[in-house]
Write an enzyme that holds these catalytic residues in place. Structure first.
Site, short mmCIF file in Angstrom:
data_model
loop_
_atom_site.label_atom_id
_atom_site.label_comp_id
_atom_site.label_asym_id
_atom_site.label_seq_id
_atom_site.Cartn_x
_atom_site.Cartn_y
_atom_site.Cartn_z
N CYS A 88 -8.24 -3.45 -23.05
CA CYS A 88 -7.08 -2.55 -23.01
C CYS A 88 -7.14 -1.50 -21.90
O CYS A 88 -6.16 -1.32 -21.17
CB CYS A 88 -6.92 -1.85 -24.36
SG CYS A 88 -7.41 -2.81 -25.79
N ARG A 138 -19.81 -7.63 -27.30
CA ARG A 138 -19.97 -6.72 -28.43
C ARG A 138 -21.31 -6.99 -29.11
O ARG A 138 -21.70 -8.14 -29.30
CB ARG A 138 -18.83 -6.89 -29.43
CG ARG A 138 -17.48 -6.54 -28.83
CD ARG A 138 -16.35 -6.70 -29.80
NE ARG A 138 -15.06 -6.53 -29.15
CZ ARG A 138 -13.89 -6.75 -29.73
NH1 ARG A 138 -13.86 -7.15 -30.99
NH2 ARG A 138 -12.77 -6.58 -29.07
N GLN A 170 -11.14 -13.10 -25.02
CA GLN A 170 -9.92 -12.82 -25.78
C GLN A 170 -8.69 -13.26 -25.00
O GLN A 170 -8.63 -13.06 -23.79
CB GLN A 170 -9.79 -11.32 -26.05
CG GLN A 170 -10.74 -10.77 -27.10
CD GLN A 170 -10.48 -9.29 -27.34
OE1 GLN A 170 -10.39 -8.51 -26.40
NE2 GLN A 170 -10.37 -8.91 -28.59
N ASP A 225 -5.88 -11.89 -24.37
CA ASP A 225 -5.40 -10.53 -24.53
C ASP A 225 -4.11 -10.31 -23.73
O ASP A 225 -3.98 -10.82 -22.62
CB ASP A 225 -6.46 -9.55 -24.01
CG ASP A 225 -6.59 -8.33 -24.89
OD1 ASP A 225 -5.72 -8.13 -25.74
OD2 ASP A 225 -7.56 -7.58 -24.71
N HIS A 232 -0.84 -7.12 -23.09
CA HIS A 232 -0.27 -5.82 -23.44
C HIS A 232 1.15 -5.73 -22.89
O HIS A 232 1.43 -6.22 -21.80
CB HIS A 232 -1.14 -4.69 -22.88
CG HIS A 232 -2.49 -4.63 -23.51
ND1 HIS A 232 -3.58 -5.31 -22.99
CD2 HIS A 232 -2.93 -4.02 -24.64
CE1 HIS A 232 -4.63 -5.10 -23.77
NE2 HIS A 232 -4.27 -4.32 -24.76
N LYS A 234 0.97 -2.60 -37.46
CA LYS A 234 0.59 -3.88 -36.88
C LYS A 234 1.02 -5.05 -37.76
O LYS A 234 1.30 -4.89 -38.95
CB LYS A 234 -0.92 -3.95 -36.66
CG LYS A 234 -1.74 -3.85 -37.93
CD LYS A 234 -3.23 -4.02 -37.63
CE LYS A 234 -4.06 -3.95 -38.92
NZ LYS A 234 -5.46 -4.31 -38.70
N HIS A 287 -0.34 -4.02 -28.18
CA HIS A 287 -1.46 -4.95 -28.00
C HIS A 287 -1.11 -6.23 -28.73
O HIS A 287 -0.56 -6.17 -29.84
CB HIS A 287 -2.75 -4.42 -28.64
CG HIS A 287 -3.17 -3.06 -28.20
ND1 HIS A 287 -4.22 -2.84 -27.35
CD2 HIS A 287 -2.68 -1.83 -28.51
CE1 HIS A 287 -4.37 -1.54 -27.16
NE2 HIS A 287 -3.45 -0.90 -27.85
#
Length: 555
Positions: A252, A281, A299, A301, A303, A383, A429
């Protein structure tokens, strides 16, 4: 729940020195953690036999309320230090709200089974005592237990770790480190197909692709709040030329920096950016599990930066894109949850109401049924979470859509509105597949390694009846590859064994070449599921594979 108590009683009867901790119920069963000598699978029969004896004695189960001092006296007398710790933390009331049956005789011993052993740290703290965890399952009747055990056997047959090894798809090399995935050529081909499709669909839906670094200066993660709220899941920082750097746990902040590279006008919105970004992680070694729980993963991902009145339309667009991508893989059943504002949250009531309403209306427009998780939203925004259902009816969390009021504020991102005033955009997100590694594990188990033709790493294997026909096979295979058909030649064995080997490797199509095929310029096609399909020309073979791949259908 009472089965866990009976099991604990049986364990302490057979192993008097065992100390009990907690034993909650879980999906499809229960477990109990013990501080005791190591158990083996052979001990299961002894424990189960003792459980049956206790159940047969029809012992009454009585609820008794005592004072804290009396509870402390009894626990001390029993020498149960873990129960004492629970009492001292004021959690005794939460240990059990039973009894759930009147006596042990109400338990159907033929519907109870002990399942497995595992290690577990007390309180989940790796610095505390390692305990023995015994898992069990309990049902109303024997038929339900048999159905559950059959389900477990089928799940075991589909285990992605075993299939991944058998089909040579991936590995986790301990020499390199736990939780770090090596994609082998066949697995990498499947990943390439998934990524290629993902990128194409996203560009069709108006997303711009990004590639961003795997590390950044530590202050970036201070600004984002990760160092304050997520540090236990992040790796240690690196000192480079007296500056601290950090492996990224999220993508992000990078996407926000790309947004901030220039001044934006309200006319620019919506702005959609997407990245297949690898993140790292920290996970305890005991929690690592094949592709499902790893330390480095990619990911899918993305945005979206938009205006308040664009939230609903953008969310609906994400739902449509999500459905399109998931349907490719055969996932059409979803469990959808809409999570609303928690007690502690950033952002004023007005924007929360607008965002939550937009999510709700987008779901209503889509026609998907969903559950409301009151107060279950993140502190930074409401969410939508979506779980897919696999071939065994198991549900897997994959897709998520989150409205964020926090990061735009932390990074002070703005745009210029029609009155030439600076305003803050809405940030969304969203991920469709989640982790590529985890999704690949789900795919392996969903298909049991029998990937559909369009996704199979090897679509066709060319098999000569004898090695005398090898020259023709070596002419056919390059032609298939030139037309983007994933094919290979396999020879050196008798034809029945070549066919068996191809089936074991779950190759969708086999093209047999004998004297007749060489003479007519054809191949005799055998499908893994459809059996003999007859002889066809090479061009027709290529055409049918290509069309089936494009349309995501069988040959």
């Amino acid at each position: 729940m009472q089965c866990a108590h009976v099991m604990a009683m049986a364990v302490q009867k057979l192993f008097p020195d065992a100390k009990v901790t907690i034993g909650p119920w879980i999906d499809n069963g229960f477990y109990y953690d013990f501080d005791m000598e190591p158990l083996t699978d052979k001990d299961f029969k002894r424990i189960k036999k003792e459980m049956d004896r206790i159940i047969g004695k029809n012992l009454p189960l009585v609820r008794e309320e005592v004072s804290r001092d009396e509870a402390q006296r009894r626990i001390t007398a029993m020498n149960e230090p873990y129960k004492m710790e629970i009492l001292e933390r004021n959690e005794w009331w939460d240990l059990c709200a039973g009894p759930h049956v009147e006596s042990t005789g109400n338990i159907n011993r033929k519907a109870v089974e002990l399942e497995s052993l595992a290690g577990a740290y007390w309180r989940g703290d790796e610095k505390r005592q390692m305990l023995q965890r015994i898992y069990g399952t309990a049902w109303e009747n024997e038929e339900q237990l048999k159905a559950y055990l059959h389900f477990k056997e089928e799940a075991k047959r589909r285990d992605h770790r075993r299939i991944g090894q058998d089909l040579d798809l991936f590995s986790i090399q301990e020499e390199a480190g736990g939780g770090l995935v090596f994609w082998h050529p066949k697995g990498a081909i499947i990943r390439h197909i998934i990524e290629d499709s993902w990128k194409r669909i996203h560009m069709e839906h108006g997303y711009d692709l990004l590639y961003t670094p795997h590390v950044a200066r530590a202050h970036l993660w201070k600004t984002s709040g990760h160092l304050d709220f997520y540090k236990e899941n992040m790796y240690d920082q690196m000192n480079i030329e007296d500056d601290l750097y950090q492996l990224r746990p999220m993508n992000c902040p990078y996407h926000i920096l790309v947004y901030k590279r220039k001044l934006h006008s309200y006319r620019d919105f919506p702005i959609r950016v997407a990245e297949l970004g690898t993140v790292y992680r920290y996970e305890l070694s005991g929690s690592l599990h094949g592709l499902f729980r790893v330390r480095g993963f990619t990911q899918d991902d993305a945005h979206i930066f938009c205006l308040e009145d664009q939230i609903r339309g953008e969310i609906r667009g994400v739902l449509d894109l999500t459905e399109r991508i998931l349907l490719q893989f055969g996932f059409s059943k979803y469990e959808v949850n809409l999570s609303t504002r928690p007690e502690k949250a950033v952002g004023d009531d007005d924007i929360w109401d607008k965002a939550t309403t937009a999510l709700r209306e987008a779901l209503d427009d889509k026609g998907w049924s969903y559950q409301i998780d009151e107060g279950g939203g993140a502190f930074y925004g409401p969410k939508i979470d979506l779980k897919i259902e696999d071939a065994l009816g198991r549900k897997w969390q994959c897709s998520t859509i989150q409205v964020d009021f926090n990061l735009p504020q932390r990074f002070d991102i703005t745009y210029v509105d029609s009155n030439l005033e600076k305003k803050r955009p809405i940030m969304i997100h969203r991920a469709v597949l989640g982790s590529l590694e985890r999704f690949f594990g789900v795919l392996i188990e969903h298909y049991a390694g029998d990937f559909p033709l369009w996704l199979s790493p090897i679509q066709a294997r060319i098999l000569p009846v004898t090695d005398n026909r090898l020259d023709f096979c070596n002419e056919v295979t390059p032609k298939l590859k030139e037309n983007e058909v994933r094919a290979e030649v396999c020879h050196g064995e008798r034809l029945p064994k070549l066919i068996r080997n191809a089936e074991k490797q779950k190759i969708p199509l086999m093209a047999v070449v004998g004297p007749k095929e060489v003479e007519t310029g054809t191949v005799t096609v055998r499908s893994r599921f459809g059996g003999e399909l007859g002889s066809i020309t090479i061009d027709d073979f290529i055409y049918r594979i290509t069309k089936a791949s494009e349309n995501r259908t069988s040959f």
